[in-house]
Design a protein around this motif. Structure first.
Motif, PDB file in Angstrom:
ATOM      1  N   GLY A 127      38.954  29.313  40.105  1.00  0.00           N
ATOM      2  CA  GLY A 127      38.843  30.452  40.443  1.00  0.00           C
ATOM      3  C   GLY A 127      39.022  31.077  42.252  1.00  0.00           C
ATOM      4  O   GLY A 127      39.245  32.658  41.630  1.00  0.00           O
TER       5      GLY A 127
ATOM      6  N   ALA B 255      37.823  35.607  45.268  1.00  0.00           N
ATOM      7  CA  ALA B 255      37.278  35.000  44.698  1.00  0.00           C
ATOM      8  C   ALA B 255      36.052  36.013  44.234  1.00  0.00           C
ATOM      9  O   ALA B 255      35.406  36.806  45.114  1.00  0.00           O
ATOM     10  CB  ALA B 255      36.491  34.283  44.457  1.00  0.00           C
TER      11      ALA B 255
ATOM     12  N   GLU C  26      31.302  33.476  42.776  1.00  0.00           N
ATOM     13  CA  GLU C  26      31.579  32.512  43.707  1.00  0.00           C
ATOM     14  C   GLU C  26      30.290  31.662  43.916  1.00  0.00           C
ATOM     15  O   GLU C  26      29.411  32.929  44.760  1.00  0.00           O
ATOM     16  CB  GLU C  26      32.335  31.791  44.606  1.00  0.00           C
ATOM     17  CG  GLU C  26      32.733  32.422  45.592  1.00  0.00           C
ATOM     18  CD  GLU C  26      33.809  31.554  46.099  1.00  0.00           C
ATOM     19  OE1 GLU C  26      34.032  30.833  45.632  1.00  0.00           O
ATOM     20  OE2 GLU C  26      33.928  32.531  47.305  1.00  0.00           O
TER      21      GLU C  26
END
Length: 537
Positions: free
Chosen positions: A305, A320, A323
């Motif tokens: 990601g 990201a 997360e």
């Protein structure tokens, strides 16, 4: 940068031939010698080592390796235009293609300069091309840095000059390298070895201060860590680490790690990956992508990601938007704030509170922070009083699980240097250079730098080593290839590169013994490896 001073006058020295220094440093049976008094010992190859026996089974040896035939000078390198493959931004590289080098040299001659074109070859990496890497263009040879800087100011008209010390070039031997090597024999040593953040993963402290506080016999700096607020919380690790059996950070892709098991009784080097699964129930789970770091900031990349890359990239901060990050009670800084959801867990994993991000991790507790869809998942599934499980999994490249208990620790960095007694530098896979983009990682990997290295020999002994660098007329350091050669020469069958540069430090008896490269002195780092005495040491 600096010049020779009296601190080197008392070091053991020997003039070596013009062959690669590391190829002739092999100690052979020197490490096999029995316990003896401190003093000076010469290897079969003529290198003079000063030896200190700090405890039964623990010895430290130091040498200054010199090459009297080396003649490094200051010069001006005209850099090649490049484009970062990771970001697409315009940048510069020390090495370029032949067509660029020939064209640039012709333009320099027209402008009244006398350039030289030098071919740079690929080092012996396991996962990069062989043969010629490219060419670099240089102008002049100067006795002082000031003279080279003065010359560089005259190279204008579209050129991009940089002042360079040729003693850092891999193509010629270094004229001097100060090395320190500690060997810990678990069959004779009664103490322990551990990777440690001294109780707080979110702090920076010097290696020698931790060593002095803990009464350490030998200490060296350990893995990569955050050095800027823009990249996260300073001191937190940017790769895998575990203290006393508990994960304190996650792997940045599959990168080299030093596994210190059973308090140092068993040590090995392996590429490791980590998986952390958060469970609201047996069927309802979410994958965490970080431990003890700011959600959304992924130093060295290497996590699913992450953008712009899920692969490891040294000294690059990826981002990201979705997360989940776990915080342990060794995270001693204020928790990150911002959008998202936070859940506080007690020692048994029960939800104490859920809400906005911030505050601190309670003693013996944990905290989960989620942003984006991970925050939504926490909001939907973490209820006060509910138990949230956290499953941690560490595995090597063979898929074998690494079990951790209170006597185990892990430090990691990059790349692997030696595997099964052979050079095996997986520089591209571990993200320390990019064969398709010579603007990335060239100086980090292929130019001599201060380095800290760790390995294990065939008898299971732990080897910790440092080389000073960035000191013209002082000590120039190792390239990655030279670091691998050196570790093999002192009998390592497996080895890895730890953090280096200004972080490189070795303390013996709590006292710094090497010469760090930062002008301000020893750098405060995010983690260390400490050799701690036993009751009879």
């Amino acid at each position: 940068m600096g010049h020779k001073d009296t601190r080197y006058a008392g070091r053991a020295r020997v003039l070596l031939s013009a062959a690669t220094v590391c190829a002739v440093v092999a100690l052979g049976g020197v490490w096999q010698s029995a316990q003896a008094a401190d003093g000076v010992q010469q290897s079969a190859e003529g290198v003079t080592w000063t030896t200190k026996y700090v405890a039964p089974g623990v010895q430290v040896r130091s040498a200054t390796i010199e090459n009297g035939d080396a003649r490094p000078v200051w010069t001006v390198t005209v850099q090649a235009p490049a484009t970062s493959r990771l970001t697409g931004a315009a940048t510069w590289a020390a090495v370029g293609p032949r067509s660029w080098a020939d064209d640039t040299a012709a333009k320099l001659r027209t402008a009244g300069f006398a350039p030289r074109v030098e071919t740079v070859r690929w080092p012996r990496y396991a996962d990069t091309p062989h043969g010629d890497m490219g060419q670099r263009v240089r102008v002049g040879s100067y006795a002082t840095q000031a003279d080279a800087q003065s010359a560089a100011t005259k190279i204008t008209a579209g050129f991009h000059p940089a002042v360079t010390w040729t003693g850092y070039d891999a193509e010629q031997p270094a004229d001097r390298e100060n090395v320190h090597v500690a060997v810990i024999d678990p069959r004779r040593f009664t103490g322990t070895v551990e990777g440690t953040h001294d109780g707080n993963v979110a702090q920076r402290v010097t290696t020698s201060s931790v060593a002095a506080k803990l009464g350490s016999l030998v200490g060296v700096n350990a893995g990569f860590f955050v050095t800027s607020d823009a990249d996260g919380v300073q001191g937190t690790q940017s790769g895998l680490s575990a203290d006393r059996g508990e994960l304190q950070s996650m792997a940045a892709g599959s990168r080299a790690s030093l596994i210190i098991a059973d308090g140092g009784r068993h040590v090995r080097v392996a590429d490791l990956t980590t998986t952390v699964t958060v469970r609201a129930s047996k069927a309802v789970t979410y994958q965490a992508q970080g431990i003890n770091r700011v959600p959304g900031l992924v130093r060295d990349c290497g996590r699913p990601g992450a953008s712009p890359s899920e692969l490891p990239w040294q000294d690059v901060t990826c981002h990201a938007s979705d997360e989940l990050v776990l915080f342990t009670d060794e995270f001693g800084a204020p928790l990150p704030t911002g959008p998202g959801t936070q859940v506080v867990l007690d020692a048994d994993g029960h939800v104490v509170s859920a809400g906005s991000r911030g505050g601190s991790v309670p003693a013996h507790g944990r905290v989960l922070q989620g942003i984006g869809s991970a925050g939504d998942w926490l909001t939907a599934h973490a209820r006060t009083g509910q138990r949230i499980g956290v499953d941690e999994d560490v595995r090597d490249t063979n898929g074998k699980r690494v079990e951790l208990d209170q006597d185990d620790s892990i430090v990691s960095a990059a790349p692997t240097l030696v595997t099964n007694g052979r050079n095996h530098i997986d520089a591209a896979a571990e993200g320390v250079l990019d064969p398709k983009d010579l603007s990335f990682g060239y100086a980090w990997s292929n130019v001599r730098q201060p380095r800290t290295m760790a390995g294990v020999d065939a008898a299971g002994r732990l080897i910790l080593a440092t080389v000073d660098g960035r000191q013209t007329d002082g000590s120039e350091g190792f390239t990655l290839e030279e670091a691998a050669d050196f570790m093999r020469s002192i009998d390592a069958v497996d080895a890895l590169n730890l953090d280096g540069g200004g972080s490189t430090a070795m303390a013996v008896g709590g006292v710094l013994v090497n010469h760090p490269s930062d002008a301000t002195g020893e750098r405060a780092v995010g983690g260390t490896i400490q050799v701690l005495p036993g009751r009879t040491d």
